[in-house]
Design an enzyme around this catalytic site. Structure first.
Site, PDB file in Angstrom:
ATOM      1  N   ASN A  46       1.791  25.931   9.813  1.00 37.46           N
ATOM      2  CA  ASN A  46       2.901  24.881  10.409  1.00 37.46           C
ATOM      3  C   ASN A  46       4.208  25.058   9.970  1.00 37.46           C
ATOM      4  OD1 ASN A  46       4.271  22.603  11.763  1.00 37.46           O
ATOM      5  ND2 ASN A  46       1.823  21.724  11.857  1.00 37.46           N
ATOM      6  N   HIS A 106      -9.076  18.653  25.007  1.00 39.78           N
ATOM      7  CA  HIS A 106      -8.209  17.962  25.761  1.00 39.78           C
ATOM      8  C   HIS A 106      -8.024  18.157  27.139  1.00 39.78           C
ATOM      9  CE1 HIS A 106      -5.609  15.973  21.978  1.00 39.78           C
ATOM     10  NE2 HIS A 106      -6.921  15.676  22.112  1.00 39.78           N
ATOM     11  N   CYS A 135      -9.245  15.742  42.978  1.00 37.80           N
ATOM     12  CA  CYS A 135      -8.547  14.331  43.795  1.00 37.80           C
ATOM     13  C   CYS A 135      -9.244  13.078  43.317  1.00 37.80           C
ATOM     14  CB  CYS A 135      -9.004  14.778  45.225  1.00 37.80           C
ATOM     15  SG  CYS A 135      -8.776  13.386  46.117  1.00 37.80           S
ATOM     16  N   CYS A 176      -7.579  15.167  51.787  1.00 40.94           N
ATOM     17  CA  CYS A 176      -8.265  13.816  52.279  1.00 40.94           C
ATOM     18  C   CYS A 176      -7.070  12.841  52.166  1.00 40.94           C
ATOM     19  CB  CYS A 176      -9.352  13.448  51.540  1.00 40.94           C
ATOM     20  SG  CYS A 176      -9.007  12.700  49.866  1.00 40.94           S
ATOM     21  N   ALA A 200       4.193  30.286  13.404  1.00 38.07           N
ATOM     22  CA  ALA A 200       2.697  30.829  13.867  1.00 38.07           C
ATOM     23  C   ALA A 200       2.710  32.215  14.328  1.00 38.07           C
ATOM     24  CB  ALA A 200       1.968  29.828  14.846  1.00 38.07           C
ATOM     25  N   ASN A 230      -4.643  22.328  23.425  1.00 39.93           N
ATOM     26  CA  ASN A 230      -3.769  22.614  24.172  1.00 39.93           C
ATOM     27  C   ASN A 230      -4.247  22.920  25.801  1.00 39.93           C
ATOM     28  OD1 ASN A 230      -1.908  22.755  22.452  1.00 39.93           O
ATOM     29  ND2 ASN A 230      -1.998  24.779  22.004  1.00 39.93           N
ATOM     30  N   SER A 286       0.405  18.343  14.870  1.00 39.52           N
ATOM     31  CA  SER A 286       0.915  17.513  13.690  1.00 39.52           C
ATOM     32  C   SER A 286       0.026  16.484  13.262  1.00 39.52           C
ATOM     33  CB  SER A 286       2.205  16.595  14.620  1.00 39.52           C
ATOM     34  OG  SER A 286       1.090  15.772  15.580  1.00 39.52           O
ATOM     35  N   CYS A 289     -11.582  11.598  46.557  1.00 39.64           N
ATOM     36  CA  CYS A 289     -12.904  12.173  46.924  1.00 39.64           C
ATOM     37  C   CYS A 289     -13.534  13.040  45.873  1.00 39.64           C
ATOM     38  CB  CYS A 289     -12.497  12.892  48.204  1.00 39.64           C
ATOM     39  SG  CYS A 289     -11.926  14.329  48.025  1.00 39.64           S
TER      40      CYS A 289
HETATM   41  N1  APR Z   1       4.689  27.661  14.419  1.00 38.96           N
HETATM   42  C1  APR Z   1       3.945  26.903  14.018  1.00 38.96           C
HETATM   43  N2  APR Z   1       3.984  25.230  13.924  1.00 38.96           N
HETATM   44  C2  APR Z   1       4.871  24.993  14.888  1.00 38.96           C
HETATM   45  C3  APR Z   1       5.764  25.795  15.767  1.00 38.96           C
HETATM   46  C4  APR Z   1       5.761  27.099  15.542  1.00 38.96           C
HETATM   47  N3  APR Z   1       6.523  27.876  16.035  1.00 38.96           N
HETATM   48  N4  APR Z   1       6.435  24.953  16.526  1.00 38.96           N
HETATM   49  C5  APR Z   1       6.091  23.750  16.192  1.00 38.96           C
HETATM   50  N5  APR Z   1       5.097  23.617  15.424  1.00 38.96           N
HETATM   51  C6  APR Z   1       4.519  22.606  14.615  1.00 38.96           C
HETATM   52  C7  APR Z   1       5.393  21.035  14.477  1.00 38.96           C
HETATM   53  O1  APR Z   1       5.905  21.161  13.366  1.00 38.96           O
HETATM   54  C8  APR Z   1       4.250  20.325  14.665  1.00 38.96           C
HETATM   55  O2  APR Z   1       3.456  19.875  13.469  1.00 38.96           O
HETATM   56  O3  APR Z   1       3.478  22.283  15.594  1.00 38.96           O
HETATM   57  C9  APR Z   1       3.122  20.777  15.722  1.00 38.96           C
HETATM   58  C10 APR Z   1       3.217  20.283  17.105  1.00 38.96           C
HETATM   59  O4  APR Z   1       2.760  18.679  16.854  1.00 38.96           O
HETATM   60  P1  APR Z   1       2.601  17.727  18.280  1.00 38.96           P
HETATM   61  O5  APR Z   1       3.787  18.348  19.146  1.00 38.96           O
HETATM   62  O6  APR Z   1       2.142  16.636  17.999  1.00 38.96           O
HETATM   63  O7  APR Z   1       1.160  18.714  18.981  1.00 38.96           O
HETATM   64  P2  APR Z   1      -0.208  18.496  18.914  1.00 38.96           P
HETATM   65  O8  APR Z   1      -0.639  18.106  17.236  1.00 38.96           O
HETATM   66  O9  APR Z   1      -1.027  19.667  19.676  1.00 38.96           O
HETATM   67  O10 APR Z   1      -0.350  17.163  19.773  1.00 38.96           O
HETATM   68  C11 APR Z   1      -1.670  16.602  19.667  1.00 38.96           C
HETATM   69  O11 APR Z   1      -0.897  15.066  21.230  1.00 38.96           O
HETATM   70  O12 APR Z   1       0.125  13.810  23.202  1.00 38.96           O
HETATM   71  C12 APR Z   1      -0.753  14.580  22.787  1.00 38.96           C
HETATM   72  O13 APR Z   1      -2.412  15.401  24.208  1.00 38.96           O
HETATM   73  C13 APR Z   1      -1.256  15.717  23.350  1.00 38.96           C
HETATM   74  O14 APR Z   1      -2.809  17.457  22.872  1.00 38.96           O
HETATM   75  C14 APR Z   1      -1.747  16.737  22.335  1.00 38.96           C
HETATM   76  C15 APR Z   1      -2.036  15.747  21.074  1.00 38.96           C
END
Ligand code: APR
Length: 251
Positions: free
Chosen positions: A212, A118, A126, A149, A231, A101, A188, A129
């Site tokens: 999750n 990330h 910028c 600039c 969470a 995040n 995910s 520059c």
């Molecule tokens: N508690 C626990 N898990 C949760 C909750 C919650 N309240 N809400 C959603 N989730 C879970 C979803 O089930 C899913 O598996 O969080 C996960 C979010 O997945 P993504 O949206 O794919 O996020 P992430 O895995 O951080 O993405 C990775 O993808 O595009 C990029 O750069 C961006 O850092 C990011 C990367």
């Protein structure tokens, strides 16, 4: 034994515990995740809005989405899941949080060792520059924000097509190789190389705890314990169990 107790048992017996967090940990702070029905990538095609080439080609368009997100993130506060990880660090039971995040909510919650895999949204650079700016001083009402600039500012976040900051990459995999336990929260596990952190740790003998709302590609394959739910409820419950096991009292 229930999943929360199993998770706590693993944490208590481990010498080195790390956490890997994703967008799901911040959903209850009001920040949308990327994937899933409420996800940002349902509304915006990530190849058009999150790839560095798209940003270079049409920064104005990408800034339309970024400005909307910034307005949400700048107001967001940590939720009980972030605070639970900060408490675990104070208990000596979380040596580092590796986060995908860019919202700085782990910092706000009080964790001290944080690896931003990330990058961060807190600063912008910028494109012309290289001058740095802090997000708190930027006006997101008329995107794209410009440098003195005249160049366009880019958030210091890792876009698709950009490398992971080398220090973050190096530190994360060193930790993964030495950890006894990894707590994977709200990701995910579809974006690499972040998703290979728990896989690497597992291959070196670590136990993997997953928190999750839904199963992921790690569930049942890499994860030893799967705590299904929000969470903000699961992590405080695990930390209470850890304290119970460490200090004997009920929390
Ligand atoms: N508690 C626990 N898990 C949760 C909750 C919650 N309240 N809400 C959603 N989730 C879970 C979803 O089930 C899913 O598996 O969080 C996960 C979010 O997945 P993504 O949206 O794919 O996020 P992430 O895995 O951080 O993405 C990775 O993808 O595009 C990029 O750069 C961006 O850092 C990011 C990367």
């Amino acid at each position: 034994m229930d999943q929360i107790s199993k998770a706590a048992e693993i944490i208590v017996s481990a010498n080195t515990v790390i956490a890997l967090t994703g967008a799901g940990i911040s959903v209850e702070s009001g920040i949308p995740a990327f994937r899933g029905s409420q996800g940002l990538w349902e509304k915006y095609d990530p190849m058009e809005y999150a790839h560095i080439e798209s940003f270079r080609r049409n920064p104005q368009k990408v800034w339309g989405m970024l400005a909307e997100l910034y307005k949400i993130v700048m107001k967001a506060q940590p939720n009980p899941a972030h605070y639970a990880l900060a408490e675990l660090e104070k208990l000596g039971k979380c040596q580092a949080v590796i986060t995908q995040n860019v919202d700085a909510l782990h910092q706000k919650a009080g964790n001290e060792r944080i690896i931003e895999f990330h990058g961060t949204g807190e600063t912008l650079t910028c494109m012309a520059c290289g001058k740095k700016y802090e997000a708190k001083n930027i006006d997101f009402d008329n995107p794209p924000p410009l440098c003195t600039c005249g160049g366009i500012l880019k958030p210091d976040i890792v876009f698709f097509g950009e490398p992971i900051p080398s220090d973050a990459l190096h530190q994360s995999f060193l930790l993964a190789e030495s950890a006894d336990a990894v707590i994977v929260v709200g990701t995910s596990a579809q974006v690499y190389p972040a998703a290979s952190i728990p896989e690497t740790a597992k291959s070196r003998g670590a136990k993997v705890i997953e928190v999750n709302l839904e199963p992921t590609p790690l569930t049942g394959r890499i994860s030893d314990v799967f705590c299904q739910g929000k969470a903000s409820q699961i992590l405080p419950a695990i930390v209470n169990k850890v304290k119970e096991k460490l200090f004997g009292a009920k929390y």
